[in-house]
Design a protein around this motif. Structure first.
Motif, PDB file in Angstrom:
ATOM      1  N   SER A 147      -3.104  12.085  21.635  1.00  0.00           N
ATOM      2  CA  SER A 147      -2.721  13.679  21.587  1.00  0.00           C
ATOM      3  C   SER A 147      -1.233  13.575  21.616  1.00  0.00           C
ATOM      4  O   SER A 147      -0.421  14.596  21.643  1.00  0.00           O
ATOM      5  N   GLU A 148      -0.312  12.425  22.004  1.00  0.00           N
ATOM      6  CA  GLU A 148       1.073  12.521  22.310  1.00  0.00           C
ATOM      7  C   GLU A 148       1.653  11.173  21.957  1.00  0.00           C
ATOM      8  O   GLU A 148       0.821  10.336  22.304  1.00  0.00           O
ATOM      9  N   GLY A 149       2.785  11.375  21.477  1.00  0.00           N
ATOM     10  CA  GLY A 149       3.219   9.673  21.493  1.00  0.00           C
ATOM     11  C   GLY A 149       4.856   9.850  21.150  1.00  0.00           C
ATOM     12  O   GLY A 149       5.138  10.790  20.146  1.00  0.00           O
ATOM     13  N   LEU A 150       5.600   8.842  21.758  1.00  0.00           N
ATOM     14  CA  LEU A 150       7.144   8.990  21.373  1.00  0.00           C
ATOM     15  C   LEU A 150       7.160   8.194  20.225  1.00  0.00           C
ATOM     16  O   LEU A 150       6.142   7.494  19.744  1.00  0.00           O
ATOM     17  N   PRO A 151       8.301   8.386  19.182  1.00  0.00           N
ATOM     18  CA  PRO A 151       9.472   9.175  19.495  1.00  0.00           C
ATOM     19  C   PRO A 151       9.048  10.503  19.147  1.00  0.00           C
ATOM     20  O   PRO A 151      10.226  11.301  19.233  1.00  0.00           O
ATOM     21  N   PHE A 152       7.951  11.085  18.845  1.00  0.00           N
ATOM     22  CA  PHE A 152       7.672  12.455  18.567  1.00  0.00           C
ATOM     23  C   PHE A 152       7.771  13.589  19.275  1.00  0.00           C
ATOM     24  O   PHE A 152       8.218  14.711  19.312  1.00  0.00           O
ATOM     25  N   LYS A 166       6.126  14.368  23.789  1.00  0.00           N
ATOM     26  CA  LYS A 166       5.768  13.662  25.255  1.00  0.00           C
ATOM     27  C   LYS A 166       5.684  14.820  26.213  1.00  0.00           C
ATOM     28  O   LYS A 166       6.411  15.694  26.109  1.00  0.00           O
ATOM     29  N   THR A 167       4.558  14.884  26.899  1.00  0.00           N
ATOM     30  CA  THR A 167       4.458  15.433  28.382  1.00  0.00           C
ATOM     31  C   THR A 167       4.345  14.509  29.506  1.00  0.00           C
ATOM     32  O   THR A 167       4.329  14.926  30.371  1.00  0.00           O
ATOM     33  N   GLU A 215       2.871  25.044  24.072  1.00  0.00           N
ATOM     34  CA  GLU A 215       2.477  23.956  24.941  1.00  0.00           C
ATOM     35  C   GLU A 215       1.546  23.164  24.101  1.00  0.00           C
ATOM     36  O   GLU A 215       1.021  23.222  22.963  1.00  0.00           O
ATOM     37  N   LEU A 216       1.281  21.836  24.605  1.00  0.00           N
ATOM     38  CA  LEU A 216       0.210  20.966  23.642  1.00  0.00           C
ATOM     39  C   LEU A 216      -1.205  21.331  24.390  1.00  0.00           C
ATOM     40  O   LEU A 216      -1.873  21.115  23.705  1.00  0.00           O
ATOM     41  N   TYR A 217      -1.211  21.555  25.730  1.00  0.00           N
ATOM     42  CA  TYR A 217      -2.703  21.773  26.309  1.00  0.00           C
ATOM     43  C   TYR A 217      -2.513  22.873  27.172  1.00  0.00           C
ATOM     44  O   TYR A 217      -1.874  23.599  27.267  1.00  0.00           O
ATOM     45  N   GLY A 218      -3.864  23.128  27.507  1.00  0.00           N
ATOM     46  CA  GLY A 218      -3.845  24.249  28.538  1.00  0.00           C
ATOM     47  C   GLY A 218      -4.266  25.477  27.813  1.00  0.00           C
ATOM     48  O   GLY A 218      -4.414  26.520  28.693  1.00  0.00           O
ATOM     49  N   TYR A 219      -5.029  25.530  26.596  1.00  0.00           N
ATOM     50  CA  TYR A 219      -5.388  26.731  25.886  1.00  0.00           C
ATOM     51  C   TYR A 219      -7.167  26.794  26.097  1.00  0.00           C
ATOM     52  O   TYR A 219      -7.850  25.979  26.320  1.00  0.00           O
ATOM     53  N   ASP A 220      -7.307  27.953  25.815  1.00  0.00           N
ATOM     54  CA  ASP A 220      -8.874  28.355  26.210  1.00  0.00           C
ATOM     55  C   ASP A 220      -9.904  27.623  24.857  1.00  0.00           C
ATOM     56  O   ASP A 220     -10.907  27.586  25.046  1.00  0.00           O
ATOM     57  N   ASP A 221      -9.032  27.636  23.677  1.00  0.00           N
ATOM     58  CA  ASP A 221      -9.926  26.827  22.836  1.00  0.00           C
ATOM     59  C   ASP A 221      -9.373  25.522  22.529  1.00  0.00           C
ATOM     60  O   ASP A 221      -9.453  24.889  21.600  1.00  0.00           O
TER      61      ASP A 221
END
Length: 481
Positions: free
Chosen positions: A11-16, A18-19, A100-106
């Motif tokens: 769901s995430e990765g450098l160099p693009f 990051k959380t 944001e990347l995460y934390g949404y109801d969907d």
């Protein structure tokens, strides 16, 4: 011999983007695997920040339908090669171009779509890797989907799967209706218990644990801890079913990014042979924060999320005591309001001893690792941790709680033998932390030769990805034979 092909899905990765520490792994492990002769590719969602900052550098690859359950939409895919690793980016503006990347109801729908789009991508490119290596709950259902939803193709059935748990506390738990809505799978997988987790819920992570050929986590100690009630996050009984396919492989750090000898964020570069130059970075950081410039005072650094998990309630309990010594603290991070408020209080009460920067700042993080003498990580649990690896590589001794990867990577100071690469404590209470903190300060001020020996041992430690990448290669070979 044919080159092994491995697809990382995360769901995430450098160099693009990051959380957290997952992004560091995705940015560095594939690069090391390519260096060791594998064909490694990575799939990521194309988030808003990437659309703004990177989209012009991406190459268009394909567009295709994604149809599963209530997901009836299109995906666009772009790519870019970085350090020999091909990255694929799945674009869906409605799902991914958000603040944001995460934390949404969907989130169930967003990452259900992401996983189905990844499988459709393989069809569109006619690229079916030997191994799919999925990371955390956002990609955990892929082994399940390949062996059920996409089992009409031999190519999907023949793929082997590794699933890595970076943090068991986040499991992708959603209402059971999302088994159909987000994954397009029959309710029978809920009724028979396969996908069920808690009453009326499913867990994406549970599907990864059950359907992958091997399940890994990011340190050997954490692999044992998660089988217990204390650390198992209610998943320990599921993990127990896969005990013989569960193993821990500790993370490493990217020496291209984290190297005090050529780190361009530092005021003065140094290595073990020129360790005295490290003090120039201390003096510069002190000046930056308005602390008294004193190369001899012990400087304690923290770069972290400020949460219960990271152990900072222990620290706030005894911080008044910790600050009575001849010491300075520089803290970079943000998180829970109570911890932030406590740090703001101590910043006001001890302006010549305590500096706090709320937020994250990449250049400042590098400067803190280089400038500090002691790096504090009192985590309540820590699957692996990367900060202690960076700090040791920079000649900054970590002070850690003995849990997970912290226990596996930091050898505690032994006063008689002079062995060690840092300091550690086993208790879960503030007093245990205070005791080892006092030992660290005593060593720094009263046994400087011992301190220097610990610094040498820490900097000589190999914390690169080389050894761990070899273990992953062995694992890929084992499951594809």
């Amino acid at each position: 011999m044919t080159k092994k092909t491995v697809l990382f899905v995360a769901s995430e990765g450098l160099p693009f983007i990051k959380t957290g520490g997952l992004a560091d792994v995705i940015g560095s492990l594939p690069k090391e695997l390519v260096h060791q002769g594998l064909d490694v590719r990575v799939v990521l969602p194309l988030y808003l920040k990437m659309a703004i900052n990177n989209h012009d550098d991406f190459d268009y690859m394909a567009s295709f339908d994604v149809r599963a359950g209530d997901i009836q939409t299109m995906a666009n895919v772009y790519s870019q090669v970085v350090d020999g690793v091909t990255f694929y980016f799945i674009e869906h503006r409605q799902y991914f171009e958000r603040e944001e990347l995460y934390g949404y109801d969907d989130d169930a729908m967003r990452f259900g779509f992401f996983q189905h789009a990844t499988c459709r991508l393989l069809e569109a490119l006619n690229f079916f890797p030997d191994v799919i290596h999925s990371h955390d709950w956002h990609a955990a259902a892929i082994p399940f989907l390949c062996r059920t939803f996409y089992s009409y193709r031999d190519e999907f059935r023949s793929i082997k799967h590794v699933f890595t748990i970076h943090n068991l506390a986040f499991q992708g738990i959603f209402n059971e209706r999302y088994l159909w809505s987000a994954l397009g799978m029959d309710h029978g997988y809920y009724r028979d218990g396969t996908a069920r987790f808690y009453d009326d819920c499913i867990s994406f992570m549970k599907l990864g644990i059950l359907y992958a050929d091997k399940v890994t986590t990011v340190s050997e100690t954490y692999a044992q801890e998660i089988l217990t009630e204390e650390f198992g996050e209610n998943m320990q009984h599921v993990l127990e079913l896969r005990r013989h396919d569960l193993l821990g492989i500790v993370n490493g750090i990217d020496y291209d990014t984290w190297n005090s000898k050529n780190d361009h964020y530092l005021v003065k570069n140094y290595d073990l042979a020129s360790i005295s130059d490290k003090k120039a970075n201390k003096l510069a950081l002190q000046a930056q924060f308005g602390l008294p410039q004193d190369e001899n005072v012990i400087l304690v650094g923290i770069v972290s999320r400020l949460t219960w998990q990271k152990g900072f309630y222990l620290m706030t309990e005894v911080l008044s005591h910790l600050l009575q010594a001849h010491v300075q603290f520089v803290i970079l991070g943000n998180g829970e309001e109570d911890i932030e408020n406590a740090f703001h209080h101590f910043k006001s009460a001890y302006p010549e001893k305590f500096a706090f920067y709320r937020g994250y700042n990449e250049p400042l993080a590098h400067q803190i690792y280089a400038a500090s003498d002691l790096f504090l990580m009192p985590s309540m649990f820590e699957p692996c941790g990367i900060s202690q690896l960076i700090s040791m590589h920079y000649g900054t001794l970590p002070l850690v709680r003995e849990t997970g990867g912290l226990r596996d990577t930091v050898r505690p100071y032994h006063m008689e033998s002079k062995e060690g690469t840092g300091f550690s404590f086993g208790g879960k209470d503030a007093f245990s932390m205070k005791q080892v903190y006092d030992l660290a300060l005593e060593t720094y001020y009263e046994r400087p030769d011992d301190w220097q020996k610990l610094v040498e041992q820490a900097m000589n430690l190999d914390v690169s990805w080389t050894a761990s990448a070899n273990r992953y290669i062995h694992l890929y070979q084992e499951i594809t034979q």
